[in-house]
Design an enzyme around this catalytic site. Structure first.
Site, PDB file in Angstrom:
ATOM      1  N   SER A 188       0.875  -0.965  -0.195  1.00  0.00           N
ATOM      2  CA  SER A 188      -0.164  -0.442   0.149  1.00  0.00           C
ATOM      3  C   SER A 188       1.202   1.707   0.356  1.00  0.00           C
ATOM      4  O   SER A 188       1.832   1.802  -0.992  1.00  0.00           O
ATOM      5  CB  SER A 188      -0.572  -0.271   1.261  1.00  0.00           C
ATOM      6  OG  SER A 188      -2.073   0.194   0.840  1.00  0.00           O
ATOM      7  N   ASP A 283     -10.135  -4.572  -3.404  1.00  0.00           N
ATOM      8  CA  ASP A 283      -9.124  -3.464  -2.844  1.00  0.00           C
ATOM      9  C   ASP A 283      -9.636  -2.099  -3.963  1.00  0.00           C
ATOM     10  O   ASP A 283      -9.413  -2.209  -5.548  1.00  0.00           O
ATOM     11  CB  ASP A 283      -7.591  -4.078  -2.706  1.00  0.00           C
ATOM     12  CG  ASP A 283      -6.580  -3.303  -2.824  1.00  0.00           C
ATOM     13  OD1 ASP A 283      -7.053  -1.553  -2.277  1.00  0.00           O
ATOM     14  OD2 ASP A 283      -5.430  -3.094  -2.680  1.00  0.00           O
ATOM     15  N   HIS A 313      -7.602  -5.724   0.735  1.00  0.00           N
ATOM     16  CA  HIS A 313      -6.436  -4.852   1.019  1.00  0.00           C
ATOM     17  C   HIS A 313      -5.763  -5.549   2.233  1.00  0.00           C
ATOM     18  O   HIS A 313      -6.999  -6.147   3.025  1.00  0.00           O
ATOM     19  CB  HIS A 313      -6.734  -3.207   0.646  1.00  0.00           C
ATOM     20  CG  HIS A 313      -6.104  -2.562   1.055  1.00  0.00           C
ATOM     21  ND1 HIS A 313      -5.537  -2.069  -0.129  1.00  0.00           N
ATOM     22  CD2 HIS A 313      -4.838  -1.995   2.175  1.00  0.00           C
ATOM     23  CE1 HIS A 313      -3.591  -1.233   0.657  1.00  0.00           C
ATOM     24  NE2 HIS A 313      -4.041  -1.205   1.480  1.00  0.00           N
TER      25      HIS A 313
END
Length: 341
Positions: A188, A283, A313
């Site tokens: 991320s 996600d 995620h």
């Protein structure tokens, strides 16, 4: 083991059908994909809790850390862990060095940065995953904590990450790493920072990292549509939370056009480090991660791309309760080993 952790892990051992009945009654399907039953259960439970956007950043960090402790697997015992401090541009940065206990001689290295939108997260966020990479890939992993917003807005995180990577290259021998065979990686926000490091090294005329590991990376903070809409309400990362991160991290909205904020906006990606890009099917960041992989490949960069279709995620921190997440992380670690060794 805490009572809460015991309850969560016991529930998540129930059969898929029961978990789905407890999570809305039918499998969650979006964009032709079906969400993993255990992840769906976690998503349903997470949706009942107040969003971190309702909390002060410090409280959001503490709450997220407590939640992750319920989901993560135990760290690999075959890996030695040493705490250290990395000199940063504005003071030292906390870090941990992970080395396989049976390693002989220097190893390839990976400088890793945790997820959290540049607002939440710390060394513990990716602790177990870093031990998995070190163990399976047989490399030394340097897990570095960078400064967080809103106390330290852009470009603090970028400056910290770039400084840490360059320090690791300079001090490779001290870290048991092989200079010139050190990659960067993260999930991320950590993936975003790794992509920027690869670009910044090219812009500086330097050799750059041996690998960029980008796990569900943020590549364009202005991205709209596609999975940002279709998956925008799926736990644990929602479109609302992404907007909250952006508001805390950036000094103003115009900064999202800077290539050091949105590496997707760099027109020339040629000559960058080989990339491993892994996205999650459920996600909001899925499409921008895939698009960056495609853009890298079109520029002639060697790319290994994979979408873990059934996962959401932050699956790198769910390895203790979601078998599919653990398998996905083991595959990533295997990819890293092939790329660096």
């Amino acid at each position: 083991m805490s009572v809460q952790k015991f309850i969560v892990r016991t529930l998540l051992k129930l059969p898929d059908g029961i978990l789905i009945k407890m999570s809305g009654g039918k499998p969650l399907a979006i964009d032709g994909r079906i969400l993993d039953a255990r992840t769906q259960f976690l998503a349903a439970q997470g949706a009942k809790q107040p969003s971190i956007t309702t909390l002060a950043p410090a409280a959001a960090r503490a709450g997220t850390a407590d939640g992750l402790k319920l989901l993560d697997d135990a760290p690999r015992q075959s890996v030695g862990v040493r705490g250290l401090a990395v000199p940063g541009p504005d003071g030292s940065l906390a870090a941990r060095l992970y080395t396989p206990k049976d390693a002989a001689g220097p190893l390839p290295g990976l400088v890793f940065f945790h997820f959290g939108g540049c607002v939440i997260g710390d060394l513990d966020t990716c602790h177990t995953f870093c031990t998995m990479i070190a163990d399976i890939a047989q490399c030394a992993v340097l897990n570095v904590a960078y400064r967080l917003a809103p106390e330290h807005k852009f470009p603090a995180a970028v400056e910290d990450a770039l400084t840490a990577y360059r320090w690791a290259e300079t001090h490779a021998a001290d870290l048991g790493m092989i200079a010139g065979r050190i990659g960067v990686g993260g999930d991320s926000a950590g993936g975003y920072l790794s992509a920027v490091i690869a670009q910044e090294e090219k812009r500086a005329g330097r050799a750059g990292p041996a690998l960029q590991l980008l796990i569900y990376p943020v590549t364009d903070w202005e991205w709209r549509g596609g999975s940002m809409d279709s998956c925008g309400g799926v736990y644990p990362l929602t479109a609302e939370i992404m907007n909250w991160f952006a508001g805390l991290y950036l000094n103003n909205a115009a900064e999202a056009k800077d290539v050091r904020v949105s590496p997707m906006k760099e027109p020339d990606l040629s000559g960058l480090a080989p990339a491993i890009v892994v996205t999650a099917g459920f996600d909001p960041l899925r499409d921008q991660g895939a698009a960056y992989a495609e853009k890298l490949e079109a520029a002639g960069v060697p790319v290994v791309y994979r979408c873990e279709d059934s996962l959401a995620h932050a699956f790198t921190a769910m390895t203790g309760v979601v078998p599919a997440a653990k398998l996905a992380c083991e595959k990533i670690a295997t990819d890293v080993g092939k790329a660096l060794n």
